[in-house]
Design a protein around this motif. Structure first.
Motif, PDB file in Angstrom:
ATOM      1  N   LEU A   1       0.836  -1.206   0.000  1.00 21.09           N
ATOM      2  CA  LEU A   1       0.000   0.000   0.000  1.00 21.09           C
ATOM      3  C   LEU A   1       0.872   1.259   0.000  1.00 21.09           C
ATOM      4  O   LEU A   1       0.581   2.231  -0.701  1.00 21.09           O
ATOM      5  CB  LEU A   1      -0.923  -0.001   1.226  1.00 21.09           C
ATOM      6  N   VAL A   2       1.947   1.221   0.777  1.00 17.43           N
ATOM      7  CA  VAL A   2       2.881   2.349   0.784  1.00 17.43           C
ATOM      8  C   VAL A   2       3.514   2.537  -0.595  1.00 17.43           C
ATOM      9  O   VAL A   2       3.644   3.670  -1.089  1.00 17.43           O
ATOM     10  CB  VAL A   2       3.986   2.123   1.849  1.00 17.43           C
ATOM     11  N   ILE A   3       3.870   1.439  -1.239  1.00 13.83           N
ATOM     12  CA  ILE A   3       4.448   1.500  -2.588  1.00 13.83           C
ATOM     13  C   ILE A   3       3.471   2.152  -3.556  1.00 13.83           C
ATOM     14  O   ILE A   3       3.859   3.005  -4.384  1.00 13.83           O
ATOM     15  CB  ILE A   3       4.834   0.089  -3.067  1.00 13.83           C
ATOM     16  N   LEU A   4       2.198   1.785  -3.465  1.00 14.32           N
ATOM     17  CA  LEU A   4       1.179   2.370  -4.355  1.00 14.32           C
ATOM     18  C   LEU A   4       0.991   3.859  -4.066  1.00 14.32           C
ATOM     19  O   LEU A   4       0.861   4.665  -4.992  1.00 14.32           O
ATOM     20  CB  LEU A   4      -0.140   1.631  -4.175  1.00 14.32           C
ATOM     21  N   LEU A   5       0.969   4.228  -2.784  1.00 10.87           N
ATOM     22  CA  LEU A   5       0.784   5.635  -2.424  1.00 10.87           C
ATOM     23  C   LEU A   5       1.950   6.494  -2.908  1.00 10.87           C
ATOM     24  O   LEU A   5       1.773   7.667  -3.258  1.00 10.87           O
ATOM     25  CB  LEU A   5       0.622   5.772  -0.917  1.00 10.87           C
ATOM     26  N   LEU A   6       3.148   5.902  -2.922  1.00 12.34           N
ATOM     27  CA  LEU A   6       4.323   6.626  -3.408  1.00 12.34           C
ATOM     28  C   LEU A   6       4.361   6.711  -4.925  1.00 12.34           C
ATOM     29  O   LEU A   6       5.143   7.478  -5.489  1.00 12.34           O
ATOM     30  CB  LEU A   6       5.600   5.944  -2.908  1.00 12.34           C
ATOM     31  N   GLY A   7       3.537   5.911  -5.600  1.00 12.80           N
ATOM     32  CA  GLY A   7       3.562   5.872  -7.057  1.00 12.80           C
ATOM     33  C   GLY A   7       4.822   5.253  -7.604  1.00 12.80           C
ATOM     34  O   GLY A   7       5.261   5.579  -8.716  1.00 12.80           O
ATOM     35  N   ALA A   8       5.414   4.311  -6.826  1.00 14.45           N
ATOM     36  CA  ALA A   8       6.671   3.701  -7.255  1.00 14.45           C
ATOM     37  C   ALA A   8       6.470   2.709  -8.388  1.00 14.45           C
ATOM     38  O   ALA A   8       7.442   2.379  -9.097  1.00 14.45           O
ATOM     39  CB  ALA A   8       7.333   2.999  -6.059  1.00 14.45           C
ATOM     40  N   VAL A   9       5.251   2.220  -8.574  1.00 11.90           N
ATOM     41  CA  VAL A   9       4.971   1.282  -9.675  1.00 11.90           C
ATOM     42  C   VAL A   9       3.720   1.727 -10.409  1.00 11.90           C
ATOM     43  O   VAL A   9       2.932   2.518  -9.921  1.00 11.90           O
ATOM     44  CB  VAL A   9       4.792  -0.161  -9.142  1.00 11.90           C
TER      45      VAL A   9
END
Length: 308
Positions: free
Chosen positions: A300-308
Motif C-alpha cells: 500500500l505504501v508502494i502504491l501511495l508513493l507511485g513507485a509502480v
C-alpha cells in the motif's frame, strides 16, 4: 492491491502446503533437509545467475543497495538496545540482532518475479548479492559476542562467505551482465528449468521449517521485536531511499525485500553459535505469520508513493 494479492496468496498457500506436508508426515524431515541442500547448492544459484545475466541495470539499483545495506546496519545496531530489557540474556540479544538483519530471499524472489517478471527477479537477486554477506557478517559477530558459552571453534564469517554458492552465483551473474555477455540458448534454457523449481521448493521447505508450536510459546518480547523487524527495516529503507533519490521499481523492490520475514536458517546459526534457539524459532514462526499482514501494508505504501 489485487495484483499484489494475486502474488502474495500463492506464496502463502505454498508455505502452508509445506507446513501441512511436514506436520502430517507425508514428507519426512530428512527429505526437506535434502531439498534445502539442493536449493542452496544448485537451484537458487541457477535462478540468480540467469536473472542477473539477463538484466540491464542503470544507476538506480546501486541506490537501492545503498538504502538496503544502510537500513540493515542501522536496525542491527538498534537490536543491541535489547540488552536493556528486563531479564534479557546475552544470547537473546545476539539473536535479536540476527533477526533484525536477515531476510527471506525466497519470498523476496517469489514476490519480485510474480509482480515484475524478469526485471523484478534481477533486482531481488542484486539485493541478495549485497544483503546476504552483510547479514552473515553482522549475525555471526552478534551471536558470538553475546554467547554465554562461546563455541570451541572460533567462527570465521568471511571464510564462510567464500563457501557460499549464492555469493558465487551473484558474482557470476553480475560479471556476465557487466560485460554484456549473453548466455547461450542451451545454457539459458537449462538454468531456466532449474530456476523454475527453486522458488516452489524453497517455499515448501520454508513452510515445513516453521514451528507453529513456537507461536504458543512466544510472548511480548517475540512479537515486539518481530514488529520492529517487519516494520522497522522497510521504514528505514524508505526514509534512506527517498533521501538519496531512490524511486520507481528499484524503490518498490527494496521495500518488498526489507518487508520479508527473517530467514529460516537463522535457527541453525543461532544453535551453532550460542544464540537463543527458542527465541530464534519463535521469531521465524511469528514473523512468517505476521508478514501476511505487514506485506500488504508495505505494498500500500508502494502504491501511495507511485513507485509502480
Amino acid at each position: 492491491m489485487s495484483a499484489f494479492a494475486a502474488a502474495l496468496v500463492p506464496v502463502i498457500l505454498i508455505v502452508a502446503l509445506g507446513q501441512f506436508l511436514a506436520r502430517r508426515g507425508f514428507v519426512p524431515p530428512e527429505a526437506f533437509r535434502a531439498l534445502d541442500r539442493l536449493s542452496f547448492l544448485v537451484l537458487l544459484p541457477a535462478l540468480i545467475i540467469r536473472a542477473l545475466a539477463n538484466a540491464e541495470f542503470d544507476g538506480a539499483p546501486w541506490l537501492m543497495l545503498g538504502a538496503l545495506i544502510s537500513a540493515q546496519v542501522l536496525l542491527g545496531a538498534f537490536g543491541l538496545t535489547a540488552r536493556f530489557w528486563p531479564g534479557m540474556t546475552r544470547p537473546a540479544t545476539g539473536t535479536i540482532v540476527q533477526s533484525n538483519v536477515r531476510w527471506n530471499t525466497i519470498i523476496g524472489l517469489s514476490l519480485g518475479g510474480l509482480l515484475f517478471g524478469d526485471e523484478g527477479l534481477a533486482l531481488v537477486s542484486l539485493a541478495a548479492a549485497a544483503m546476504i554477506p552483510v547479514a552473515n557478517v553482522i549475525s555471526v559477530y552478534a551471536l558470538v559476542s553475546h554467547a554465554q558459552r562461546p563455541p570451541g571453534e572460533k567462527p570465521r564469517p568471511l571464510l564462510a562467505l567464500t563457501r557460499n554458492p549464492l555469493i558465487y552465483a551473484c558474482l557470476i551473474g553480475i560479471a556476465l551482465a557487466s560485460f554484456d555477455l549473453r548466455l547461450p540458448v542451451i545454457a539459458d534454457e537449462t538454468l531456466k528449468m532449474l530456476a523454475n523449481a527453486a522458488i516452489a521448493l524453497g517455499l515448501l521447505s520454508a513452510g515445513a521449517g516453521v514451528d507453529l508450536g513456537a507461536l504458543t510459546r512466544a510472548g511480548l518480547r517475540t512479537f515486539t521485536w518481530s514488529l520492529v523487524r517487519l516494520i522497522g527495516l522497510p521504514a528505514l529503507t524508505l526514509v534512506i531511499g527517498l533521501a538519496i533519490g531512490l524511486e520507481g521499481l528499484p524503490l518498490a523492490i527494496a521495500l518488498i525485500c526489507a518487508a520479508t520475514p527473517t530467514a529460516p536458517n537463522s535457527y541453525v546459526l543461532a544453535r551453532e553459535l550460542g544464540g537463543d534457539t527458542t527465541l530464534a524459532a519463535n521469531f521465524i514462526a511469528a514473523q512468517t505469520t505476521l508478514a501476511a499482514l505487514t506485506l500488504p501494508l508495505t505494498w500500500l505504501v508502494i502504491l501511495l508513493l507511485g513507485a509502480v
